[in-house]
Design a protein around this motif. Structure first.
Motif, PDB file in Angstrom:
ATOM      1  N   PHE A   1      23.199   5.617 -39.732  1.00 35.09           N
ATOM      2  CA  PHE A   1      23.338   6.095 -38.348  1.00 35.09           C
ATOM      3  C   PHE A   1      23.764   7.564 -38.328  1.00 35.09           C
ATOM      4  CE2 PHE A   1      25.968   6.710 -34.544  1.00 35.09           C
ATOM      5  CZ  PHE A   1      25.023   6.436 -33.570  1.00 35.09           C
ATOM      6  N   LEU A   2      24.755   7.903 -39.194  1.00 35.49           N
ATOM      7  CA  LEU A   2      25.223   9.289 -39.240  1.00 35.49           C
ATOM      8  C   LEU A   2      24.097  10.216 -39.687  1.00 35.49           C
ATOM      9  CD1 LEU A   2      28.822   8.882 -40.682  1.00 35.49           C
ATOM     10  CD2 LEU A   2      28.121   9.412 -38.343  1.00 35.49           C
TER      11      LEU A   2
ATOM     12  N   TYR B   1      20.231  16.185 -34.658  1.00 35.51           N
ATOM     13  CA  TYR B   1      20.901  17.422 -34.261  1.00 35.51           C
ATOM     14  C   TYR B   1      20.135  18.638 -34.772  1.00 35.51           C
ATOM     15  CZ  TYR B   1      24.429  21.078 -34.001  1.00 35.51           C
ATOM     16  OH  TYR B   1      25.076  22.240 -33.739  1.00 35.51           O
ATOM     17  N   VAL B   2      19.728  18.590 -36.060  1.00 37.55           N
ATOM     18  CA  VAL B   2      18.993  19.717 -36.646  1.00 37.55           C
ATOM     19  C   VAL B   2      17.669  19.925 -35.913  1.00 37.55           C
ATOM     20  CG1 VAL B   2      17.806  20.515 -38.723  1.00 37.55           C
ATOM     21  CG2 VAL B   2      20.068  19.492 -38.900  1.00 37.55           C
ATOM     22  N   LEU B   3      16.960  18.805 -35.612  1.00 38.44           N
ATOM     23  CA  LEU B   3      15.679  18.906 -34.908  1.00 38.44           C
ATOM     24  C   LEU B   3      15.878  19.498 -33.519  1.00 38.44           C
ATOM     25  CD1 LEU B   3      13.773  15.639 -35.856  1.00 38.44           C
ATOM     26  CD2 LEU B   3      13.235  17.960 -36.511  1.00 38.44           C
ATOM     27  N   ALA B   4      16.924  19.041 -32.810  1.00 34.77           N
ATOM     28  CA  ALA B   4      17.172  19.568 -31.466  1.00 34.77           C
ATOM     29  C   ALA B   4      17.510  21.043 -31.531  1.00 34.77           C
ATOM     30  CB  ALA B   4      18.313  18.782 -30.816  1.00 34.77           C
ATOM     31  N   LEU B   5      18.259  21.430 -32.561  1.00 33.16           N
ATOM     32  CA  LEU B   5      18.604  22.835 -32.744  1.00 33.16           C
ATOM     33  C   LEU B   5      17.344  23.671 -32.945  1.00 33.16           C
ATOM     34  CD1 LEU B   5      21.527  23.879 -32.797  1.00 33.16           C
ATOM     35  CD2 LEU B   5      21.274  24.183 -35.265  1.00 33.16           C
TER      36      LEU B   5
END
Lengths: 240, 83
Positions: A7-8, A15-19
């Motif tokens: 999950f983590l 998070y990296v993709l959204a960034l």
């Protein structure tokens, strides 16, 4: 608890993709990286060089005609593999060959719809250089109409209407046709698959018979894709 | 840039994708996948890529669905339900 590391990891990747996505240029921005000299070349020069309004079709069948021939060969290989695995082995599969449907509504509606779908498929193939579409899209529509017939009336009647040998001949002949059109460029003293560079008349832009070899290649690809789809589905449906 | 129609389409696409991945009924998953392809075709059209839209509608919603349906019809499921 065992799933916590996974999950983590997923949260970290998200998070990296959204960034990365937040840094991406907005849709249709003038200074987007995709808007480089290659795109400008195609949009500015394409109409002059190949004489057709649909830039996508010009790239597929003219500028990248050699790549498209490779893709046509991929279809050929797919049908060959399906035939090698399935032909003559209809008894070894778990379930029986597909039966015809006895639903009256399904039969009547498909009987009325199929001619119109086929006309639309032929339209998309032959007008692929003027309006959206082209050999691949139109061939898929044409093959889809025959697949509807296969699903409603069963493989027995489909093979009676369109024998498997005919489909295979159409498949091979369309691939051969593509190479023949390409060799025409060499005969006219230019490169393989050359169009305007070999002196092929381009005709009036926007008319049905325009764009030189693009029209001929699109026709062949349309026949090839339609034949590939119906051959593949007939092999899968059994009774071969 | 993307209006309410585009946002609605994208939410529908995400929902369809999750349903296809989560559902255990193969036939239902195939039907939802066809709906996904149809809305995806509309999205391509909204993004001004009509060539891709036509191919997506014919290939994604049509032929791929038929291929999956034939494969489901001609094979038997020996799935371990406890997994």
């Amino acid at each position: 608890m065992r799933q916590l590391p996974a999950f983590l990891l997923v949260v970290a990747i998200a998070y990296v993709l959204a960034l990365a996505l937040s840094e991406a240029p907005a849709f249709g921005r003038v200074d987007a990286p995709a808007r480089n000299e290659v795109m400008r070349f195609y949009l500015d020069e394409e109409c002059e060089q190949s004489g057709i309004p649909n830039t996508v079709t010009a790239i597929i069948f003219d500028y990248r005609g050699y790549d498209t021939m490779g893709e046509a060969t991929v279809l050929f290989t797919a049908v060959g593999a399906a035939a090698a695995v399935l032909a003559g082995h209809s008894g070894t599969l778990v379930a029986r060959p597909m039966a015809a449907s006895d639903d009256v509504i399904l039969r009547m509606v498909s009987r009325m719809v199929i001619p119109f779908v086929q006309i639309f498929g032929i339209y998309v193939i032959v007008y692929g250089h003027v309006s959206p579409g082209g050999g691949f899209a139109g061939g898929t529509i044409l093959g889809g109409s025959m697949a509807l017939y296969l699903f409603v009336f069963g493989p027995k009647r489909t093979v009676k209407k369109l024998p498997l040998a005919w489909g295979e001949i159409a498949d091979g002949a369309a691939a051969f046709w593509y190479v023949l059109v390409g060799l025409g460029g060499i005969l006219l003293g230019a490169n393989f698959l050359a169009n305007a560079a070999a002196g092929v008349p381009l005709g009036v832009r926007g008319q049905l018979f325009s764009g030189g070899t693009i029209w001929l290649i699109g026709l062949g690809v349309g026949v090839k894709v339609a034949a590939t789809i119906i051959n593949l589905l007939v092999h899968l449906a059994g009774e071969t | 840039m993307i209006g309410w129609f585009g946002v609605g389409s994208l939410v529908f696409l995400l929902t369809c994708a999750i349903i296809v991945a989560r559902t255990r009924d193969l036939l239902a998953a195939t039907i939802v996948f066809a709906a996904y392809s149809l809305v995806m075709a509309m999205t391509w059209q909204q993004l001004r890529a009509p060539d891709v839209a036509i191919t997506e509608a014919a290939l994604g919603a049509g032929v791929t669905t038929l291929l999956f349906l034939l494969a489901i019809a001609r094979t038997r499921r020996t799935e371990d339900e406890s997994a």
